[in-house]
Structures are given as structure tokens and as C-alpha cells.
Design a protein around this motif. Structure first.
Motif, mmCIF file in Angstrom:
data_model
loop_
_atom_site.group_PDB
_atom_site.id
_atom_site.type_symbol
_atom_site.label_atom_id
_atom_site.label_comp_id
_atom_site.label_asym_id
_atom_site.label_seq_id
_atom_site.Cartn_x
_atom_site.Cartn_y
_atom_site.Cartn_z
ATOM 1 N N GLU A 41 46.831 11.510 33.394
ATOM 2 C CA GLU A 41 46.567 12.442 34.492
ATOM 3 C C GLU A 41 45.124 12.326 34.979
ATOM 4 O O GLU A 41 44.872 12.363 36.187
ATOM 5 N N ARG A 42 44.173 12.160 34.051
ATOM 6 C CA ARG A 42 42.775 11.972 34.446
ATOM 7 C C ARG A 42 42.600 10.658 35.202
ATOM 8 O O ARG A 42 41.880 10.589 36.192
ATOM 9 N N ARG A 43 43.251 9.610 34.733
ATOM 10 C CA ARG A 43 43.117 8.284 35.342
ATOM 11 C C ARG A 43 43.556 8.301 36.803
ATOM 12 O O ARG A 43 42.921 7.708 37.668
ATOM 13 N N PHE A 44 44.647 9.014 37.094
ATOM 14 C CA PHE A 44 45.188 9.022 38.454
ATOM 15 C C PHE A 44 44.881 10.311 39.218
ATOM 16 O O PHE A 44 45.295 10.459 40.361
ATOM 17 N N ALA A 56 55.292 10.164 42.919
ATOM 18 C CA ALA A 56 54.651 9.118 43.718
ATOM 19 C C ALA A 56 55.222 7.747 43.373
ATOM 20 O O ALA A 56 55.493 6.937 44.262
ATOM 21 N N VAL A 57 55.424 7.492 42.096
ATOM 22 C CA VAL A 57 55.988 6.208 41.669
ATOM 23 C C VAL A 57 57.435 6.082 42.127
ATOM 24 O O VAL A 57 57.862 5.014 42.568
ATOM 25 N N ALA A 58 58.194 7.160 42.053
ATOM 26 C CA ALA A 58 59.589 7.121 42.505
ATOM 27 C C ALA A 58 59.668 6.841 44.004
ATOM 28 O O ALA A 58 60.549 6.111 44.464
ATOM 29 N N ALA A 63 57.378 5.206 45.839
ATOM 30 C CA ALA A 63 56.870 3.868 46.186
ATOM 31 C C ALA A 63 56.520 3.104 44.903
ATOM 32 O O ALA A 63 55.358 2.944 44.561
ATOM 33 N N PRO A 64 57.521 2.621 44.175
ATOM 34 C CA PRO A 64 57.271 1.966 42.885
ATOM 35 C C PRO A 64 56.424 0.696 42.986
ATOM 36 O O PRO A 64 55.733 0.342 42.047
ATOM 37 N N GLU A 65 56.466 0.020 44.123
ATOM 38 C CA GLU A 65 55.701 -1.219 44.282
ATOM 39 C C GLU A 65 54.264 -0.972 44.716
ATOM 40 O O GLU A 65 53.447 -1.892 44.716
ATOM 41 N N ALA A 66 53.926 0.257 45.092
ATOM 42 C CA ALA A 66 52.600 0.550 45.637
ATOM 43 C C ALA A 66 51.492 0.397 44.604
ATOM 44 O O ALA A 66 50.395 -0.028 44.944
ATOM 45 N N HIS A 67 51.751 0.729 43.372
ATOM 46 C CA HIS A 67 50.713 0.672 42.340
ATOM 47 C C HIS A 67 51.372 0.282 41.023
ATOM 48 O O HIS A 67 51.916 1.128 40.313
ATOM 49 N N GLY A 68 51.335 -1.000 40.718
ATOM 50 C CA GLY A 68 52.011 -1.533 39.533
ATOM 51 C C GLY A 68 51.581 -0.885 38.237
ATOM 52 O O GLY A 68 52.404 -0.615 37.368
#
Length: 151
Positions: free
Chosen positions: A17-20, A30-32, A34-39
């Protein structure tokens, strides 16, 4: 039963959570979307889910072991030993998944820099069919694939 590691999921969740700079729920969404946006985020979300699943298996196995131990006298029977082995295996699985999350979080981790980093296979690339891990006794869930493991 607590061996001091049941907080590992909480600690790693806080680090993610701190990292992002967002909650795990927000990061999962966010990953769901756009899963390809940030590997990196995608891999961390996936491995975090595997880690929480493994922690649930540890909790269940430890609870089962405590209940079984209450019925034992001076000798531990074989069914109770089987539960103990299941608890031990669940801890190993949880710890392995925690190590992957820690590695993903550490930008200085071995293998992440230098000429060999480009040659490193992605964690989510499968090299064959995924093996399965058995569901806990009494569970209604089917077997769970263990990602990234070659059979």
C-alpha cells in the motif's frame, strides 16, 4: 496457534500500500481495470492474493490441529500427526509466497539488476500445466493451482 508470523500478511500489505500509495482494494480494482498498465502492480496483487489464500490455509490447519490435540492423551495418534503435517506444509507454502512478495517489493533484490535481469523469466510465465494443491478436509473448494511451478 501463533508463531509470530501471522502478521506477515499485514506487514506485506502495508508495504504494498505504501509502494503504490493506495489501499489493497484500490490497487486490486486498478489492476482489474487495466492489468497490462503496470506489470509490477499486477504481479504483486496476484502474489498477495496467493499469500492471503495460503495464510487462510495456515489458520484452518492450525485450528484443526488445536482441536485434535485437545483429544490426545500422552500419545499423539496418526490422524493428528497428519493434521500436524498439513499445518507444517501450509506454513511452508505461506512462507514461500511471502518470500516472493518480499522479492517483488525489493528493487535491490538479487537478480533484478544487471545483464541477468533481462534474461530472468517472468514469474507468471507458465512452462507447463500448473500442479494443484489439495483443499483442506471438509472444504468445498476444488484444488488450487500453484502458479509458476513446473510439474
Amino acid at each position: 496457534m501463533s508463531d509470530g508470523t501471522d502478521d506477515v500478511v499485514d506487514v506485506l500489505t502495508e508495504q504494498i500500500e505504501r509502494r503504490f500509495d493506495m489501499s489493497m482494494d484500490e490497487l486490486r480494482a486498478a489492476v482489474a481495470a487495466a492489468p497490462e498498465a503496470h506489470g509490477e502492480a499486477t504481479e504483486l496483487v496476484r502474489w498477495h492474493a496467493l499469500l492471503t489464500e495460503a495464510q487462510a490455509a495456515v489458520d484452518t490447519a492450525e485450528d484443526d490441529l488445536l482441536r485434535a490435540m485437545e483429544t490426545q492423551t500422552d500419545r499423539i495418534d496418526e490422524p493428528t500427526m497428519d493434521i500436524a503435517r498439513r499445518a507444517n506444509n501450509a506454513v511452508f507454502a505461506r512462507d514461500g509466497r511471502a518470500m516472493v512478495v518480499r522479492w517483488l517489493l525489493d528493487p535491490e533484490a538479487p537478480g533484478k539488476r544487471g545483464p541477468t535481469a533481462e534474461q530472468r523469466p517472468r514469474l507468471d510465465r507458465r512452462r507447463g500445466p500448473a500442479p494443484t494443491t489439495p483443499a483442506p478436509p471438509g472444504s468445498t473448494t476444488a484444488t488450487t493451482p500453484t502458479p509458476g511451478v513446473r510439474r
